[in-house]
Design a protein around this motif. Sequence first.
Motif, PDB file in Angstrom:
ATOM      1  N   UNK A  21       0.838  -1.216   0.000  1.00  9.96           N
ATOM      2  CA  UNK A  21       0.000   0.000   0.000  1.00  9.96           C
ATOM      3  C   UNK A  21       0.866   1.256   0.000  1.00  9.96           C
ATOM      4  N   UNK A  22       1.952   1.212   0.762  1.00  7.19           N
ATOM      5  CA  UNK A  22       2.908   2.341   0.812  1.00  7.19           C
ATOM      6  C   UNK A  22       3.547   2.566  -0.562  1.00  7.19           C
ATOM      7  N   UNK A  23       3.966   1.463  -1.188  1.00  3.44           N
ATOM      8  CA  UNK A  23       4.593   1.566  -2.522  1.00  3.44           C
ATOM      9  C   UNK A  23       3.609   2.152  -3.526  1.00  3.44           C
ATOM     10  N   UNK A  24       2.356   1.717  -3.451  1.00  2.30           N
ATOM     11  CA  UNK A  24       1.341   2.209  -4.398  1.00  2.30           C
ATOM     12  C   UNK A  24       1.182   3.725  -4.265  1.00  2.30           C
ATOM     13  N   UNK A  25       1.173   4.214  -3.033  1.00  2.69           N
ATOM     14  CA  UNK A  25       1.039   5.663  -2.812  1.00  2.69           C
ATOM     15  C   UNK A  25       2.224   6.416  -3.396  1.00  2.69           C
ATOM     16  N   UNK A  26       3.426   5.878  -3.172  1.00  3.26           N
ATOM     17  CA  UNK A  26       4.640   6.532  -3.663  1.00  3.26           C
ATOM     18  C   UNK A  26       4.658   6.548  -5.200  1.00  3.26           C
ATOM     19  N   UNK A  27       4.330   5.419  -5.798  1.00  3.16           N
ATOM     20  CA  UNK A  27       4.335   5.311  -7.263  1.00  3.16           C
ATOM     21  C   UNK A  27       3.289   6.254  -7.859  1.00  3.16           C
ATOM     22  N   UNK A  28       2.106   6.244  -7.304  1.00  4.08           N
ATOM     23  CA  UNK A  28       1.004   7.095  -7.803  1.00  4.08           C
ATOM     24  C   UNK A  28       1.415   8.565  -7.780  1.00  4.08           C
ATOM     25  N   UNK A  29       2.106   8.935  -6.720  1.00  7.31           N
ATOM     26  CA  UNK A  29       2.582  10.310  -6.559  1.00  7.31           C
ATOM     27  C   UNK A  29       3.599  10.677  -7.646  1.00  7.31           C
ATOM     28  N   UNK A  30       4.427   9.700  -8.046  1.00  2.00           N
ATOM     29  CA  UNK A  30       5.470   9.948  -9.052  1.00  2.00           C
ATOM     30  C   UNK A  30       4.940   9.894 -10.483  1.00  2.00           C
ATOM     31  N   UNK A  31       3.703   9.437 -10.653  1.00  2.00           N
ATOM     32  CA  UNK A  31       3.089   9.359 -11.994  1.00  2.00           C
ATOM     33  C   UNK A  31       1.777  10.160 -11.965  1.00  2.00           C
ATOM     34  N   UNK A  32       1.876  11.463 -11.874  1.00  2.06           N
ATOM     35  CA  UNK A  32       0.652  12.261 -11.690  1.00  2.06           C
ATOM     36  C   UNK A  32      -0.335  12.168 -12.857  1.00  2.06           C
ATOM     37  N   UNK A  33       0.162  11.873 -14.060  1.00  2.00           N
ATOM     38  CA  UNK A  33      -0.736  11.811 -15.225  1.00  2.00           C
ATOM     39  C   UNK A  33      -1.242  10.403 -15.523  1.00  2.00           C
ATOM     40  N   UNK A  34      -1.056   9.488 -14.605  1.00  2.00           N
ATOM     41  CA  UNK A  34      -1.478   8.103 -14.831  1.00  2.00           C
ATOM     42  C   UNK A  34      -0.304   7.260 -15.285  1.00  2.00           C
ATOM     43  N   UNK A  35      -0.494   5.940 -15.238  1.00  2.00           N
ATOM     44  CA  UNK A  35       0.623   5.076 -15.612  1.00  2.00           C
ATOM     45  C   UNK A  35       0.152   3.836 -16.360  1.00  2.00           C
ATOM     46  N   UNK A  36       1.102   3.327 -17.147  1.00  2.00           N
ATOM     47  CA  UNK A  36       0.874   2.111 -17.910  1.00  2.00           C
ATOM     48  C   UNK A  36       1.786   1.043 -17.303  1.00  2.00           C
ATOM     49  N   UNK A  37       1.182   0.039 -16.699  1.00  2.00           N
ATOM     50  CA  UNK A  37       1.965  -0.975 -15.981  1.00  2.00           C
ATOM     51  C   UNK A  37       2.193  -2.191 -16.855  1.00  2.00           C
ATOM     52  N   UNK A  38       3.432  -2.658 -16.852  1.00  4.60           N
ATOM     53  CA  UNK A  38       3.760  -3.917 -17.521  1.00  4.60           C
ATOM     54  C   UNK A  38       4.166  -4.912 -16.451  1.00  4.60           C
ATOM     55  N   UNK A  39       3.351  -5.928 -16.279  1.00  6.11           N
ATOM     56  CA  UNK A  39       3.643  -6.931 -15.257  1.00  6.11           C
ATOM     57  C   UNK A  39       4.316  -8.125 -15.915  1.00  6.11           C
ATOM     58  N   UNK A  86       0.588  -6.321 -25.739  1.00  7.81           N
ATOM     59  CA  UNK A  86      -0.500  -6.142 -26.701  1.00  7.81           C
ATOM     60  C   UNK A  86      -0.454  -4.766 -27.363  1.00  7.81           C
ATOM     61  N   UNK A  87       0.104  -3.781 -26.655  1.00  2.85           N
ATOM     62  CA  UNK A  87       0.094  -2.411 -27.203  1.00  2.85           C
ATOM     63  C   UNK A  87       1.486  -1.797 -27.201  1.00  2.85           C
ATOM     64  N   UNK A  88       1.627  -0.699 -27.919  1.00  2.00           N
ATOM     65  CA  UNK A  88       2.916   0.004 -28.025  1.00  2.00           C
ATOM     66  C   UNK A  88       3.193   0.803 -26.752  1.00  2.00           C
ATOM     67  N   UNK A  89       4.441   1.216 -26.596  1.00  3.07           N
ATOM     68  CA  UNK A  89       4.827   1.996 -25.412  1.00  3.07           C
ATOM     69  C   UNK A  89       5.162   3.434 -25.757  1.00  3.07           C
ATOM     70  N   UNK A  90       5.125   3.751 -27.003  1.00  2.56           N
ATOM     71  CA  UNK A  90       5.547   5.049 -27.495  1.00  2.56           C
ATOM     72  C   UNK A  90       4.933   6.216 -26.710  1.00  2.56           C
ATOM     73  N   UNK A  91       5.771   7.003 -26.030  1.00  6.74           N
ATOM     74  CA  UNK A  91       5.315   8.186 -25.307  1.00  6.74           C
ATOM     75  C   UNK A  91       4.588   7.910 -23.999  1.00  6.74           C
ATOM     76  N   UNK A  92       4.496   6.647 -23.578  1.00  8.49           N
ATOM     77  CA  UNK A  92       3.740   6.324 -22.362  1.00  8.49           C
ATOM     78  C   UNK A  92       4.609   6.409 -21.104  1.00  8.49           C
ATOM     79  N   UNK A  93       3.961   6.625 -19.980  1.00  6.00           N
ATOM     80  CA  UNK A  93       4.629   6.624 -18.675  1.00  6.00           C
ATOM     81  C   UNK A  93       4.501   5.215 -18.110  1.00  6.00           C
ATOM     82  N   UNK A  94       5.597   4.465 -18.218  1.00  4.06           N
ATOM     83  CA  UNK A  94       5.552   3.016 -18.006  1.00  4.06           C
ATOM     84  C   UNK A  94       6.207   2.620 -16.683  1.00  4.06           C
ATOM     85  N   UNK A  95       5.620   1.632 -16.043  1.00  5.65           N
ATOM     86  CA  UNK A  95       6.200   1.020 -14.842  1.00  5.65           C
ATOM     87  C   UNK A  95       6.262  -0.492 -15.056  1.00  5.65           C
TER      88      UNK A  95
END
Length: 174
Positions: A21-39, A86-95
């Motif tokens: 939960x702590x990590x999620x808060x920190x990550x969310x804060x560092x990606x203010x415009x949203x994020x694209x996660x690759x698991x 499935x999708x491209x990463x071009x210009x995305x904010x990726x984690x």
Amino acid sequence: MADRHPSQTLLTAVQIQTRVAEMAREIRHDYPDGLHIIAVLKGAFIFLSDLVRNMDGNVSLDFMAVSSYAKGTTSSGEVRLLKDLDTTLDGKDVLIVEDIVDTGLTLTYLQDILRARGPRVLRTACLLSKPSRRKVDVKVEYIGFSIEDRFVVGYGLDYAEQFRNLPYIGVIES
Ligand code: IMP
Ligand code: MG
């Protein structure tokens, strides 16, 4: 080998939940415009699902499956891509979301091929890290727990495909 069971709890379910939960808060804060996660499958699937359920705002997901060619007990750094994005990463904010960084070889390979696809931002989150095992100096911006050199299972991590379902992290004695 496959009948081995974890002999000891290294991290309890409560410790993991609190830290994720702590990590999620920190990550969310560092990606203010949203994020694209690759698991990275399969090991990251439980970490991913707890991480994203602790995030609000714009989150999109994609999955990769890789398999390391083992040399003895450690990975060789040569990675076979079993499932691509499935999708491209071009210009995305990726984690990138990974279960554990051990020698760092798998993650280095992944970061290299993903960086080449032109994301705007590329960072990595790992639940666990074994710093004493590192062979290459790979950058991981978010680490849940740094642990000693022990083989661990549970919370997505396996031993011979077993124990991924455990809600805690346990140690398999060698
Ligand atoms: P690396 O290339 O040596 O960093 O290997 C990373 C991969 O090895 C991880 O994504 C895991 O799949 C696997 N791995 C490394 N250590 C452990 C462990 O203690 N338990 C389960 N899997 C592990
Ligand atoms: Mg893995």
